[in-house]
Design a protein around this motif. Sequence first.
Motif, short mmCIF file in Angstrom:
data_model
loop_
_atom_site.label_atom_id
_atom_site.label_comp_id
_atom_site.label_asym_id
_atom_site.label_seq_id
_atom_site.Cartn_x
_atom_site.Cartn_y
_atom_site.Cartn_z
N SER A 111 0.74 -0.67 -0.05
CA SER A 111 -0.10 -0.49 -0.10
C SER A 111 0.49 1.54 0.24
CB SER A 111 -0.96 -0.07 1.42
OG SER A 111 0.03 0.10 2.41
N GLY A 112 2.17 0.88 -0.21
CA GLY A 112 2.60 2.40 0.17
C GLY A 112 3.16 2.39 1.07
N SER A 113 4.09 3.21 1.68
CA SER A 113 5.31 3.71 3.24
C SER A 113 5.71 4.85 2.77
CB SER A 113 5.12 1.93 3.20
OG SER A 113 6.46 2.53 4.69
N TRP A 114 5.13 5.42 4.37
CA TRP A 114 6.70 6.37 4.09
C TRP A 114 7.98 5.92 4.95
CZ3 TRP A 114 9.06 7.32 9.05
CH2 TRP A 114 8.67 6.17 10.14
N ALA A 115 8.28 4.80 5.05
CA ALA A 115 9.70 4.50 5.90
C ALA A 115 10.10 3.29 4.24
CB ALA A 115 10.14 3.74 6.30
N ASP A 116 10.98 3.06 3.78
CA ASP A 116 11.28 1.82 2.74
C ASP A 116 12.40 0.93 3.06
OD1 ASP A 116 13.88 3.37 3.45
OD2 ASP A 116 14.44 3.74 1.74
N ARG A 117 12.10 1.31 4.50
CA ARG A 117 12.15 -0.63 5.25
C ARG A 117 11.69 -0.15 6.96
NH1 ARG A 117 19.17 2.27 4.96
NH2 ARG A 117 17.01 3.60 3.37
N PRO A 118 12.13 -1.27 7.07
CA PRO A 118 11.08 -1.44 8.58
C PRO A 118 12.90 -0.51 9.52
CG PRO A 118 11.79 -3.55 8.18
CD PRO A 118 12.22 -2.69 6.97
N VAL A 119 11.74 0.47 10.22
CA VAL A 119 12.38 1.62 10.91
C VAL A 119 12.10 2.29 12.35
CG1 VAL A 119 13.46 2.67 8.92
CG2 VAL A 119 11.15 3.56 9.51
N VAL A 120 12.89 2.43 13.11
CA VAL A 120 11.94 3.10 14.28
C VAL A 120 13.28 4.29 14.63
CG1 VAL A 120 11.60 2.83 16.99
CG2 VAL A 120 11.67 1.39 15.61
N TYR A 121 12.06 5.41 14.41
CA TYR A 121 13.28 6.69 14.79
C TYR A 121 13.48 6.99 16.59
CZ TYR A 121 12.67 8.78 9.97
OH TYR A 121 13.14 8.51 8.71
N ALA A 122 14.30 7.20 16.84
CA ALA A 122 14.86 7.45 18.63
C ALA A 122 15.68 8.64 19.06
CB ALA A 122 15.51 6.39 19.21
N ALA A 123 15.27 8.83 19.60
CA ALA A 123 16.52 10.24 20.19
C ALA A 123 17.08 8.98 21.43
CB ALA A 123 15.70 10.74 21.42
N LEU A 124 18.37 9.73 20.83
CA LEU A 124 19.38 8.59 21.96
C LEU A 124 20.65 9.52 21.96
CD1 LEU A 124 19.08 5.16 19.54
CD2 LEU A 124 18.30 5.23 21.56
N ASN A 125 21.21 9.28 23.31
CA ASN A 125 21.85 9.85 23.50
C ASN A 125 23.98 9.18 23.13
OD1 ASN A 125 22.59 8.35 25.24
ND2 ASN A 125 22.32 9.55 27.42
N ARG A 126 24.60 9.57 23.04
CA ARG A 126 26.11 8.73 22.21
C ARG A 126 26.44 7.63 23.20
NH1 ARG A 126 30.52 10.27 19.63
NH2 ARG A 126 29.70 12.34 19.48
N GLN A 127 25.93 8.03 24.67
CA GLN A 127 26.88 6.60 25.82
C GLN A 127 25.45 5.01 25.04
OE1 GLN A 127 23.90 6.80 29.75
NE2 GLN A 127 26.55 5.07 30.60
N ARG A 128 24.14 5.73 24.74
CA ARG A 128 23.55 4.23 24.77
C ARG A 128 23.68 4.28 22.76
NH1 ARG A 128 21.24 7.62 28.31
NH2 ARG A 128 19.10 6.19 29.09
N VAL A 129 23.82 4.78 22.50
CA VAL A 129 24.39 4.51 20.44
C VAL A 129 25.26 3.58 21.08
CG1 VAL A 129 25.08 5.75 19.14
CG2 VAL A 129 23.26 6.80 19.80
N GLU A 130 26.50 4.19 21.49
CA GLU A 130 28.12 3.63 21.10
C GLU A 130 27.29 1.81 22.11
OE1 GLU A 130 30.80 5.76 23.40
OE2 GLU A 130 30.78 7.18 21.61
N TRP A 131 26.31 1.70 23.03
CA TRP A 131 26.60 0.44 23.56
C TRP A 131 25.57 -0.23 22.62
CZ3 TRP A 131 21.60 -2.08 24.39
CH2 TRP A 131 22.37 -3.47 25.51
N LEU A 132 24.71 0.76 21.71
CA LEU A 132 23.77 -0.57 21.30
C LEU A 132 24.67 -0.97 19.75
CD1 LEU A 132 20.08 1.81 20.46
CD2 LEU A 132 20.74 -0.98 21.29
N GLN A 133 25.54 -0.28 19.51
CA GLN A 133 26.07 -0.18 17.64
C GLN A 133 26.75 -1.71 17.78
OE1 GLN A 133 29.89 1.71 17.48
NE2 GLN A 133 29.45 1.78 14.84
N PRO A 134 27.39 -2.86 18.51
CA PRO A 134 28.01 -3.87 18.20
C PRO A 134 26.07 -5.39 18.36
CG PRO A 134 28.28 -3.78 20.55
CD PRO A 134 28.42 -1.94 19.92
N LEU A 135 26.12 -4.17 18.86
CA LEU A 135 24.51 -5.58 18.73
C LEU A 135 23.52 -5.02 17.51
CD1 LEU A 135 22.24 -4.60 22.02
CD2 LEU A 135 24.28 -6.76 21.13
#
Length: 240
Positions: A152-176
């Motif tokens: 049906s069309g979509s505003w996203a071209d792949r599965p996405v989650v937009y989020a506010a994240l600080n550097r500490q959390r992003v760096e923890w997430l990166q390997p996962l």
Amino acid sequence: MIPRFESSDAEIPPQAAFWMPTEEDIPADEGIGFFRNVWMILGVSRVEADVMASQESEYIAKIDDLTASPEEFERVAACLDRECVDSTRDPDTSERLLEAFPGLIDESDDETYNDEPFMDLGSLEVGVAALSRALAYIGGVPVASCRAHIASGSWADRPVVYAALNRQRVEWLQPLIRENDCGFHTDPNRGQFLVVDAPSIVESNALALRIVRDFSRDGCGFERWLDLKSFDWFYGASED
């Protein structure tokens, strides 16, 4: 027949803002970021995130077993998003769905009564609901999500989650992110948010499960960015 898309790589975008909202940015009745039909997801507990991710994983597997094409997968997944089917439009599919998910409502039958409660996904879409909750569990702020709708069309071209994240959390997430074949990117129209994306909802769900498992296991102590108890309207789960 789960739809698949391209994803970004796991490198943290150099333009990532690492922005987090303050108390003044948090509304009582809507979300942030000027998205439509969104709301704040805050204070998600480990139990809530774990149950959501496990339930979503079961849903994805069941839908995959019931469908024979990416288009059919999307139609069936959309029924779970709405928590209902219309047996007058597609009797065969509706019958199989109601058998696989007894808690769904047949919206064409006024006499429908569900004696088995349906474990919904919090009014979010199958495939990104769990990741949204997982990011909230580690103290991020999910602001919008989309499974990507091929039919049906979509505003996203792949599965996405937009989020506010600080550097500490992003760096923890990166390997996962890397280990689960997911990625990061930014949206030039909403540069304050980081976008977590996946090539399919299998990977986005696997990432959610991994976030909950690893965060619970190693007891990461991220700095609390807001005291949710300061909001009179907030009646969410424990922050523990």
